[in-house]
Design an enzyme around this catalytic site. Structure first.
Site, PDB file in Angstrom:
ATOM      1  N   ASP A   1      34.438 -35.593  27.556  1.00  0.00           N
ATOM      2  CA  ASP A   1      33.349 -36.509  27.206  1.00  0.00           C
ATOM      3  C   ASP A   1      32.752 -36.006  25.891  1.00  0.00           C
ATOM      4  O   ASP A   1      32.849 -34.823  25.544  1.00  0.00           O
ATOM      5  CB  ASP A   1      32.308 -36.574  28.331  1.00  0.00           C
ATOM      6  CG  ASP A   1      31.385 -37.782  28.159  1.00  0.00           C
ATOM      7  OD1 ASP A   1      31.545 -38.531  27.174  1.00  0.00           O
ATOM      8  OD2 ASP A   1      30.497 -37.969  29.010  1.00  0.00           O
TER       9      ASP A   1
ATOM     10  N   ASP B   1      35.274 -40.551  36.945  1.00  0.00           N
ATOM     11  CA  ASP B   1      34.877 -39.153  37.082  1.00  0.00           C
ATOM     12  C   ASP B   1      33.478 -39.158  37.668  1.00  0.00           C
ATOM     13  O   ASP B   1      32.726 -40.126  37.491  1.00  0.00           O
ATOM     14  CB  ASP B   1      34.830 -38.433  35.727  1.00  0.00           C
ATOM     15  CG  ASP B   1      33.562 -38.767  34.970  1.00  0.00           C
ATOM     16  OD1 ASP B   1      33.483 -39.890  34.442  1.00  0.00           O
ATOM     17  OD2 ASP B   1      32.628 -37.943  34.940  1.00  0.00           O
TER      18      ASP B   1
HETATM   19  N1  GUN Z   1      29.034 -40.320  31.431  1.00  0.00           N
HETATM   20  C1  GUN Z   1      28.456 -41.213  32.267  1.00  0.00           C
HETATM   21  N2  GUN Z   1      27.997 -42.283  31.584  1.00  0.00           N
HETATM   22  C2  GUN Z   1      28.295 -42.061  30.279  1.00  0.00           C
HETATM   23  C3  GUN Z   1      28.062 -42.800  29.063  1.00  0.00           C
HETATM   24  O1  GUN Z   1      27.494 -43.891  29.055  1.00  0.00           O
HETATM   25  N3  GUN Z   1      28.501 -42.224  27.912  1.00  0.00           N
HETATM   26  C4  GUN Z   1      29.147 -41.017  27.892  1.00  0.00           C
HETATM   27  N4  GUN Z   1      29.554 -40.519  26.725  1.00  0.00           N
HETATM   28  N5  GUN Z   1      29.366 -40.311  29.007  1.00  0.00           N
HETATM   29  C5  GUN Z   1      28.949 -40.832  30.183  1.00  0.00           C
END
Ligand code: GUN
Length: 376
Positions: A92, A271
């Site tokens: 992420d 996830d």
């Molecule tokens: N993890 C859960 N929701 C999000 C989101 O909206 N953006 C990002 N980058 N990670 C997430």
């Protein structure tokens, strides 16, 4: 990276496919255990591979950038080599953690300045720097830098935030085109749809994302305080626009029921910290509902942890034993609960895939949702 869509349901949007990366194939629908700082908390890689049968795990740019930092990751040869996970990895972008964890954050067109939640040091994340960091970490799938706005944001805020995320996406794409992977394997950028709970904003964001033609696409900004029905409505709407021939990743969701409902609406990848975090607090997910193993009723129950569970902890240990370990705050208790829950989540998506293949996913899902809703 290729996505081979193998089965689609006739009476809902569920699909099953295979996503192939340089580190191997992922059968979808799939759940990805969260390994924030490069470790899935309390679980060995061997257990992820052999007992849980995870096919891909997650890392977080925000955490890995702060610790161990880029110098260590670069010298290690990337996260795959650092943590010895040889299967696919996704990172992420920090676009969520910077908003949920960091202090004194300030959003500008350039990016986000924030103070580390660890030592208060000051940093800037921009679309460019976040792409560079994810190059150093070296995951197979890397996420665009976005703003995840709160579930109760008003339309004006959500609109400006979604448009900013769109401009940041253009900068992420440009940076990716200007740079190369560092470790010889391919890295693909997944853009993220935002737009809060507003259909017009979701539609516009999904159209911008679809126009990019990325190898896969994500849906963000959900499960952040909005009603569950709104979440399902936004997933449904977004998936009418995102290309059918690319994997769709719903970020940070959710309960077993949320996952089955989202699969029925055309989502392929998930996830969530729930199986690990809730497990460490004594909540176990099973096919018949959730168990709070801390409750006194389990203290004297010597039956297997989960007779229908597929991991070795399910048959080897009893409910009474895990009750005891969680109460005494033994590290082994955290390990057993995490392995059980992750193995359950992987079973859930494996079963979902099997029912999509058989063509009875929709009716199976309806029966399961009723069953999973119990508290035991
Ligand atoms: N993890 C859960 N929701 C999000 C989101 O909206 N953006 C990002 N980058 N990670 C997430």
């Amino acid at each position: 990276m290729t996505f081979d869509l193998q089965y689609t349901c006739a009476d809902c949007e569920a699909r099953a496919g295979v996503l192939t990366t340089d580190h191997g194939a992922i059968e979808t629908p799939i759940f990805m255990p969260v390994g924030t700082v490069g470790s899935v908390k309390a679980v060995h890689m061997h257990e992820l591979e052999e007992d849980i049968r995870a096919q891909i795990i997650l890392g977080n740019t925000y955490h890995l950038y702060l610790r161990p930092g880029l110098d260590v990751l670069r010298r290690a040869g990337g996260l795959h080599r650092f943590n010895s996970w040889e299967r696919p990895l996704l990172t992420d972008s920090g676009g969520f953690q910077v908003f949920s964890l960091a202090e004194n954050r300030k959003i500008t067109e350039e990016g986000v300045t924030f103070r580390s939640h660890i030592d208060g040091s000051k940093h800037l994340f921009s679309p460019e720097s976040v792409m560079d960091i994810q190059r150093v970490i070296g995951a197979d799938i890397i996420m665009a830098f976005d703003e995840c706005c709160p579930g109760d944001a008003d339309h004006d805020y959500a609109r400006r935030s979604m448009l900013l995320t769109g401009r940041w996406l253009e900068r992420c794409l440009k940076r990716m085109a200007e740079t190369e992977p560092l470790y010889g394997h391919e890295q693909q950028l997944f853009p993220i749809v935002q737009g809060c709970v507003y259909p017009d904003l979701r539609r516009r964001s999904a159209e911008m994302v679809a126009a990019v033609g990325a190898a896969g696409n994500a849906i963000g900004g959900l499960a952040v305080g909005e009603p569950t029905d709104k979440m399902y409505e936004m997933i449904e709407l977004t998936n009418t626009i995102l290309p059918k021939d690319r994997p769709r990743y719903l970020m940070g969701v959710g309960t077993p029921i949320n996952i089955l409902e989202a699969i029925a609406r055309g989502v392929d990848m998930f996830d969530c910290i729930m199986p690990t975090r809730n497990g460490r607090n004594g909540q176990l997910f099973t096919w018949h509902g959730t168990i709070n193993i801390r409750n006194a009723k389990w203290a004297d129950d010597y039956s297997p942890l989960d007779p229908e569970g597929t991991s070795y902890v399910d048959s080897r240990y009893s409910k009474a034993y895990l009750h005891h370990l969680i109460h005494t705050q033994e590290l082994l208790g955290l390990q057993i609960a995490s392995i059980h829950n992750l193995a359950f989540y992987l079973d859930l998506v494996r079963q979902a895939r099997e029912h999509i293949r058989q063509g009875d996913y929709r009716s199976w899902k309806t029966a399961m949702v009723r069953q999973l809703d119990n508290r035991l």
